[in-house]
Design a protein around this motif. Sequence first.
Motif, short mmCIF file in Angstrom:
data_model
loop_
_atom_site.label_atom_id
_atom_site.label_comp_id
_atom_site.label_asym_id
_atom_site.label_seq_id
_atom_site.Cartn_x
_atom_site.Cartn_y
_atom_site.Cartn_z
N ARG A 123 -16.71 -10.97 22.27
CA ARG A 123 -16.33 -11.45 21.06
C ARG A 123 -16.88 -10.77 20.03
N ASP A 124 -18.27 -9.86 20.32
CA ASP A 124 -19.11 -9.26 18.79
C ASP A 124 -18.08 -8.21 18.77
N LEU A 125 -16.71 -7.51 18.79
CA LEU A 125 -16.50 -6.95 18.83
C LEU A 125 -14.70 -7.02 18.13
N THR A 153 -19.35 -22.31 30.21
CA THR A 153 -20.42 -21.18 30.22
C THR A 153 -20.45 -20.90 28.89
N LEU A 154 -19.07 -20.46 29.03
CA LEU A 154 -18.53 -19.23 27.13
C LEU A 154 -18.64 -19.67 26.28
N VAL A 601 -30.65 -14.34 27.45
CA VAL A 601 -30.93 -15.41 28.52
C VAL A 601 -30.23 -16.79 28.75
N PRO A 602 -29.38 -16.64 29.57
CA PRO A 602 -28.93 -18.29 29.54
C PRO A 602 -30.39 -19.29 29.26
N LYS A 626 -27.89 -17.69 20.39
CA LYS A 626 -27.03 -16.70 20.12
C LYS A 626 -25.65 -17.74 21.13
N ASN A 627 -24.85 -18.48 20.61
CA ASN A 627 -23.86 -18.78 20.89
C ASN A 627 -24.99 -19.54 22.09
#
Length: 687
Positions: A123-125, A153-154, A601-602, A626-627
């Motif tokens: 995702r970052d790339l 989760t994602l 961390v979650p 972040k997300n």
Amino acid sequence: MAKYKTEQIRNVALLGHGGAGKTTLTEALLHRTGVINRMGRVEDGSTVSDWDAEEHRRGISINLSVIPIEFDNTKLNLIDTPGYQDFVGEVISGLYAAEAGLVVVDAVSGCQVGTELAYDRLRDLEKPRIVFVNRMDRENANFSNAVQSLRTTLNDEKIVPFQIPIGSADAFKGIVGLIEMKAYMGPEGKEAPIPDEFLAEAEAARVALIEAAAEADDELIMKYLDGEELTLDEVRHGLHVGVKNCAITPVYCGTATGGIGLDRLMQALRRYVPAPNERSVPASKNGAELQLSSEVDGPVAGAVFKTIIDRYVGRMSYVRMFSGKISKDMQITNARTGKSARLANLFTVRGKELQNLDELVAGDIGVITKMDDLQTGDTLCTADQILSVTPPHYPQPLYSVAVSPVTQADSSKMGPALASVTEEDPTLRYQNITATKQTVLQGMGETHVDVAVHRMSQKFGTNVETAPPKVPYQETITKSASAQYRHKKQSGGAGQFAEVHMRVEPLPGGGYEFASEVFGGAISSSFFPSIEKGIKAVMDNGVIAGYPVVDVKAIVYDGKEHPVDSKDIAFQTAGREVFKLAFKAANPVLLEPIYIVEVTVPDEYMGDVMSDFNTRRGRVLGMEQKNNRTVVRASVPLAEIMRYSTDLRSMTQGRGVYTIEFDHYEPVPSHVAAEVIAQHKEEASEE
């Protein structure tokens, strides 16, 4: 191997949690395409992609491995990467060379820690991703649960099944292709009508698929909203655009060991992974930024994304061509050094096997051997067009051990062996710390460093012992103080005499200064270098705890000398001793390195991480979302995070990741300083 044009090549990195079956899937695809006649097993160390002795010993992937597969007039360069988080450098290198990621997920476990981390990296790339739900023939395998766990989760609703399984566990017989609405049965993938009991589920899933295809293209969405039926080619076009733009993540399923679903997966990689010339990469030329697309007619630009130093073959440099082409015997230039050399050896690689190659075209991956100045991240180009492809960013090491040679013979080999293992892996570093007089090997975790130590022994014949590293403290003063010292030695023959009066002052951030306020020739100017030499001997070895002295100004303001007995050695001794006395009187303190730690961390683990920082003398600087994760920034003393990677892993069940960066030095609390000083005295008395 046949020659392929750029548009016929697909570069795909295999990613996912350790044990999800990436290496087994690679082995199954090799077997399916007839490259090997019998599938190897990870447990036996007999697979094509796990060829390293350490991989055989541990039963896990440690290195990335390039496995080209020929399918339907297409060359699929599969880059098998490790799933264990300590070897994240190999994942970064693999993704650098690939256009897309194939995320392998276990049908029983669903979305795991490694899946999250791999997906976040894609995702970052902004690289396309395809998911393969593997091991559908396992007991308790559940495709819809696995897909739902990925979406939840994602935090990504664009995860869309392109297939559904026919049965699961022992009853897993085949798959339904939702685009063409056909069943593909058994390892052979024989076409068949969709079984009646799966028809309703397939039709419902196809509606979601068609909507995703339509949304990816403006013309298609207008047609779809007008109630018109999209053709098969239009659906495929929409899906290709959606996958390329990261708007759709296709989900496929099957079993690597049972061979079901493999043909459809390869077909998907051919259709939906962008060809190298469909994406561009950032580069620079004479300081100006530009974008390179993988065109054969473009300027030559090939980037080294992995280095292996083999005792028989020598240096092997894995190269991904981002533009132009290179061929045997041509002159190529290293953009970093500016040096040119003849390209004597060019190979294609499959696991550890090298095959001679005449030319390497844009978009393809090959290996160059015996070019000794090539390093990971270097760009190969031509002398008339010096180009640099922007190299990947590798994280700072998180875990350190002090290494020392076992025998005298190992002593001379340790430096070159450390240089070799760190060249092979950009996330490994080593340095000689003057403050602690230790050589420190740094990596991403305990297993990572342990593998490097074994590799030094096996590959480079160098045995080292490891120990926890010392913290590189520093010593300084907090106020001004004066002292005087007379050195007098009469033992027959020539004597020694020197008297020095000195004042020391704090010099925050100024390092060290030496000055003289002596007037009237009380000490000859020729003796001042001797006094300073004595001071510097103390500064290197410390006064209170054996650590280097910093940020001090030493001023000689008076003294005495003897016309016969005063000499260089006398003033060195006097300078050394008077500095110690003045330093001890100037309220000395220990300084410790403070690092900025950024933990991702979650949300459910955020409280644990925050309270843990408090026990480590840390100061939380801020938080951000972040997300579906929280990023916590804190400043923490290095002494408290030497083994943080292990602690964070257990605290967050492996779902937390972090980075560290040196920030500054600050005084050590008195109770901690007392322990450090006491330990130094104990060690000094033992010596």
